[in-house]
Design an enzyme around this catalytic site. Structure first.
Site, PDB file in Angstrom:
ATOM      1  N   ASP A  17       1.007  -1.275   0.127  1.00  0.00           N
ATOM      2  CA  ASP A  17       0.040   0.091   0.228  1.00  0.00           C
ATOM      3  C   ASP A  17       0.730   1.208   0.048  1.00  0.00           C
ATOM      4  O   ASP A  17       2.163   1.214   0.668  1.00  0.00           O
ATOM      5  CB  ASP A  17      -0.856   0.107   1.118  1.00  0.00           C
ATOM      6  N   THR A  72     -12.643   1.613  -4.593  1.00  0.00           N
ATOM      7  CA  THR A  72     -13.600   2.458  -5.643  1.00  0.00           C
ATOM      8  C   THR A  72     -14.701   2.974  -5.071  1.00  0.00           C
ATOM      9  O   THR A  72     -15.789   2.622  -4.989  1.00  0.00           O
ATOM     10  CB  THR A  72     -14.112   1.134  -6.554  1.00  0.00           C
ATOM     11  N   LEU A 143     -16.888 -12.796   1.307  1.00  0.00           N
ATOM     12  CA  LEU A 143     -16.942 -12.667   2.743  1.00  0.00           C
ATOM     13  C   LEU A 143     -17.910 -11.516   3.307  1.00  0.00           C
ATOM     14  O   LEU A 143     -17.954 -10.451   2.693  1.00  0.00           O
ATOM     15  CB  LEU A 143     -15.469 -12.509   2.964  1.00  0.00           C
ATOM     16  N   LYS A 200     -21.432 -10.368  -8.641  1.00  0.00           N
ATOM     17  CA  LYS A 200     -21.228  -9.759  -7.089  1.00  0.00           C
ATOM     18  C   LYS A 200     -22.150  -8.834  -6.827  1.00  0.00           C
ATOM     19  O   LYS A 200     -22.463  -8.767  -6.040  1.00  0.00           O
ATOM     20  CB  LYS A 200     -19.655  -8.906  -7.367  1.00  0.00           C
ATOM     21  N   PHE A 206     -29.551  -8.828  -4.062  1.00  0.00           N
ATOM     22  CA  PHE A 206     -30.505  -9.922  -3.860  1.00  0.00           C
ATOM     23  C   PHE A 206     -30.404 -10.127  -2.006  1.00  0.00           C
ATOM     24  O   PHE A 206     -31.624 -10.049  -1.546  1.00  0.00           O
ATOM     25  CB  PHE A 206     -30.139 -11.346  -4.258  1.00  0.00           C
ATOM     26  N   CYS A 256     -21.122  -2.104   1.423  1.00  0.00           N
ATOM     27  CA  CYS A 256     -21.351  -2.780   0.032  1.00  0.00           C
ATOM     28  C   CYS A 256     -22.520  -2.730  -0.416  1.00  0.00           C
ATOM     29  O   CYS A 256     -22.822  -2.308  -1.454  1.00  0.00           O
ATOM     30  CB  CYS A 256     -21.204  -4.274   0.308  1.00  0.00           C
TER      31      CYS A 256
HETATM   32  C1  UDX Z   1     -22.137  -8.046   2.748  1.00  0.00           C
HETATM   33  C2  UDX Z   1     -22.390  -9.472   1.998  1.00  0.00           C
HETATM   34  O1  UDX Z   1     -22.881 -10.338   2.906  1.00  0.00           O
HETATM   35  C3  UDX Z   1     -21.103 -10.082   1.656  1.00  0.00           C
HETATM   36  O2  UDX Z   1     -21.290 -11.376   1.019  1.00  0.00           O
HETATM   37  C4  UDX Z   1     -20.425  -9.329   0.713  1.00  0.00           C
HETATM   38  O3  UDX Z   1     -19.115  -9.487   0.107  1.00  0.00           O
HETATM   39  C5  UDX Z   1     -20.260  -7.559   1.111  1.00  0.00           C
HETATM   40  O4  UDX Z   1     -21.504  -7.332   1.859  1.00  0.00           O
HETATM   41  P1  UDX Z   1     -21.361  -7.238   4.919  1.00  0.00           P
HETATM   42  O5  UDX Z   1     -21.934  -5.849   4.321  1.00  0.00           O
HETATM   43  O6  UDX Z   1     -20.214  -7.458   5.587  1.00  0.00           O
HETATM   44  O7  UDX Z   1     -21.376  -8.379   3.749  1.00  0.00           O
HETATM   45  O8  UDX Z   1     -22.614  -7.647   6.014  1.00  0.00           O
HETATM   46  P2  UDX Z   1     -23.754  -8.466   6.175  1.00  0.00           P
HETATM   47  O9  UDX Z   1     -23.812  -9.524   6.891  1.00  0.00           O
HETATM   48  O10 UDX Z   1     -24.091  -8.771   4.637  1.00  0.00           O
HETATM   49  O11 UDX Z   1     -24.866  -7.596   6.639  1.00  0.00           O
HETATM   50  C6  UDX Z   1     -25.220  -6.050   6.062  1.00  0.00           C
HETATM   51  C7  UDX Z   1     -26.327  -5.269   6.784  1.00  0.00           C
HETATM   52  O12 UDX Z   1     -27.491  -5.988   6.698  1.00  0.00           O
HETATM   53  C8  UDX Z   1     -25.881  -4.985   8.290  1.00  0.00           C
HETATM   54  O13 UDX Z   1     -26.221  -3.860   8.505  1.00  0.00           O
HETATM   55  C9  UDX Z   1     -26.740  -6.072   8.987  1.00  0.00           C
HETATM   56  O14 UDX Z   1     -27.232  -5.792  10.195  1.00  0.00           O
HETATM   57  C10 UDX Z   1     -28.003  -6.320   7.988  1.00  0.00           C
HETATM   58  N1  UDX Z   1     -28.938  -7.139   7.925  1.00  0.00           N
HETATM   59  C11 UDX Z   1     -28.579  -8.568   7.827  1.00  0.00           C
HETATM   60  C12 UDX Z   1     -30.198  -7.207   8.507  1.00  0.00           C
HETATM   61  O15 UDX Z   1     -30.790  -5.996   8.862  1.00  0.00           O
HETATM   62  N2  UDX Z   1     -30.949  -8.448   8.437  1.00  0.00           N
HETATM   63  C13 UDX Z   1     -30.308  -9.444   8.122  1.00  0.00           C
HETATM   64  O16 UDX Z   1     -31.426 -10.582   7.949  1.00  0.00           O
HETATM   65  C14 UDX Z   1     -29.199  -9.734   7.800  1.00  0.00           C
END
Ligand code: UDX
Length: 463
Positions: A17, A72, A143, A200, A206, A256
């Site tokens: 980095d 990005t 992940l 992705k 979804f 994300c």
């Molecule tokens: C997400 C995707 O799950 C992962 O596959 C991708 O690579 C990156 O984006 P992340 O953002 O780390 O991962 O967290 P995730 O567990 O998906 O939760 C995202 C948000 O949704 C959180 O604020 C979580 O609290 C919320 N959430 C999740 C809900 O409100 N209800 C649920 O049932 C699940």
């Protein structure tokens, strides 16, 4: 990269980095991010076949495979502002690689970038290549934060996209050979470049859509005295739907979901598909609605004003088991509530981070400005950050639970109640507390998508 180093001892992995501060943080005993299990993995391989370095050009020169994971950010100005990804850092990384490389390289896109970005990068490399062959692959990362170790050790799938030329397929095989060290072959999916990039965005869209769907049901449950947990359970028992990602909440956050959907929307618009763009935009609109309804309910239950009242906010991170605050719903809720004082507690997020997040404009977190020192005027004076949930709740009129940290399930709520102003409110944005138990103590409790307390029925939220 640490997991690749752990699982493939014969491969040397160097993470580079341009920021020396960031690299030295990764070489420290205390790693710069909180992620269960990561410490152990890094410490097992660091200095063996995992290195962190800011000597960028030397390691580009030596590498056979280069994973590009630069930021990005969402553009904040110009064409596509607030929608499309800014590829400045990607472009600059590609130019550096083209300048430094003296041998053929496989470049693997890890960053989340819009569909067909690879084409643009390829053009830069081709026009600066000096006869060197650059093969571009897309290897999006699925992940989730907080569960990284399990997601990487036992992935549902690894996705590798490459060109359908013999050289492209050869490069895909080289990367596949890295993953087969620990991932069963039938979980490694190979596709063309565009399918990998779009998959992705689609997967995140979804997942976010499921949350917006269940959240929209939560509003209807509150209006009809149904219970969203029961509804989600019944719906999720259908094996075509499945039980996961159906927890109603104050709204989804993280770096994300929103960003990827905005990218998807922009790509649809650019491809003359306004109806498809509109469809996906609704997922974000439903999420914004969920956050604002939470705030409205809170304010209306407190006689339509929070002025002069203290509010305790438990949890700032966008979900449990991470210190990450990017796009956390807590920011929007706090902004909605900050008519006056708030005390915020999250054991994984520093005061500086919280103050910075509350002072930032939308999408600023995604730009380097996020790392710069904050101007003192930006600090929200009415916010106190505490290191103790009991301290945060002392003298408060209401408590908002906004991150599902396990510790919030087992707090001594009787003690909290005794030290709060009356009437006393708990607004559970994650449905983690035992509402009946709290009601017996004396709290007025709001749980997302559950039958409402008489108090809340008498003071309906205004949309
Ligand atoms: C997400 C995707 O799950 C992962 O596959 C991708 O690579 C990156 O984006 P992340 O953002 O780390 O991962 O967290 P995730 O567990 O998906 O939760 C995202 C948000 O949704 C959180 O604020 C979580 O609290 C919320 N959430 C999740 C809900 O409100 N209800 C649920 O049932 C699940």
């Amino acid at each position: 990269m640490a997991v690749i180093a752990l699982k493939c001892p014969s491969i040397e992995v160097v993470v580079v980095d341009i920021s020396t501060t960031r690299i030295s943080a990764w070489n420290n005993d205390q790693l710069p991010i909180y992620e269960p299990g990561l410490d152990d993995v890094v410490k097992q391989c660091r200095g063996r076949n995992l290195f962190f370095s800011s000597v960028v050009e030397k390691h580009i020169f030596e590498a056979d495979i280069i994973f590009v994971s630069v930021n990005t950010p969402t553009k904040t100005r110009g064409l596509g502002a607030d929608k499309v990804a800014d590829l400045t850092y990607w472009e600059s990384a590609a130019r550096t690689i083209a300048d430094v490389a003296k041998s053929d390289k496989i470049m693997v896109k890890k960053s989340i970038v819009p569909v067909k970005c690879a084409e643009a990068i390829e053009k830069i490399l081709k026009h600066n290549s000096k006869g060197i062959n650059f093969e571009i692959l897309s290897n999006p990362e699925f992940l989730a934060e907080g569960t990284t170790s399990n997601d990487l050790f036992n992935p549902d799938r690894v996705l590798l996209g490459g060109r359908e030329t013999p050289e492209g397929q050869k490069a895909v095989q080289v990367l596949k050979d890295v993953y087969v060290h620990w991932v069963p072959v039938d979980r490694i999916i190979t596709t063309n470049l565009w399918s990998a990039e779009l998959s992705k965005l689609a997967a995140n869209a979804f997942l976010a859509q499921r949350i917006s769907s269940v959240n929209s049901m939560s509003a209807l449950c509150e209006a009809t005295s149904a219970d969203v947990t029961e509804v989600a359970y019944a719906v999720g028992r259908d094996s075509r739907i499945g039980p996961r990602f159906l927890n109603a909440s104050v709204g989804f956050g993280g770096s994300c979901f929103q960003k990827d959907i905005l990218n998807l929307v922009y790509i649809c618009e650019c491809n003359g598909l306004p109806e498809v763009a509109h469809y996906w935009k609704q997922v974000i609109k439903a999420n914004d609605y969920q956050k604002s309804m939470f705030v409205n309910r809170f304010v209306s239950s407190m006689f339509n004003t929070v002025l002069g009242k203290k509010i305790a906010v438990l949890g700032f991170a966008f979900k449990k088991d991470t210190g990450d605050t990017r796009e956390t719903p807590t920011i929007d809720v706090c902004e909605g509530l900050l008519g006056d004082k708030a005390a915020i507690y999250d054991h994984q997020v520093t005061e500086d981070q919280i103050q910075r997040d509350l002072a930032m404009n939308k999408f600023d977190w995604d730009h380097p400005i996020h790392l710069q020192p904050m101007s003192p005027t930006a600090v929200k004076k009415q916010v106190t950050v505490t290191w103790d949930a009991y301290e945060a709740t002392k003298g408060a009129h209401g408590v908002c639970i906004l991150t599902e940290w396990d510790e919030f399930k087992v707090l001594d709520y009787k003690r909290i109640y005794d030290n709060m102003e009356k009437p006393t409110f708990v607004f559970d944005g994650r449905n983690i507390v035992d509402a009946e138990k709290l009601r017996k103590i004396g709290f007025i409790v709001y749980s997302i998508g559950k039958p409402l307390d008489a108090w809340l029925k008498d003071m309906p939220a205004v949309a």
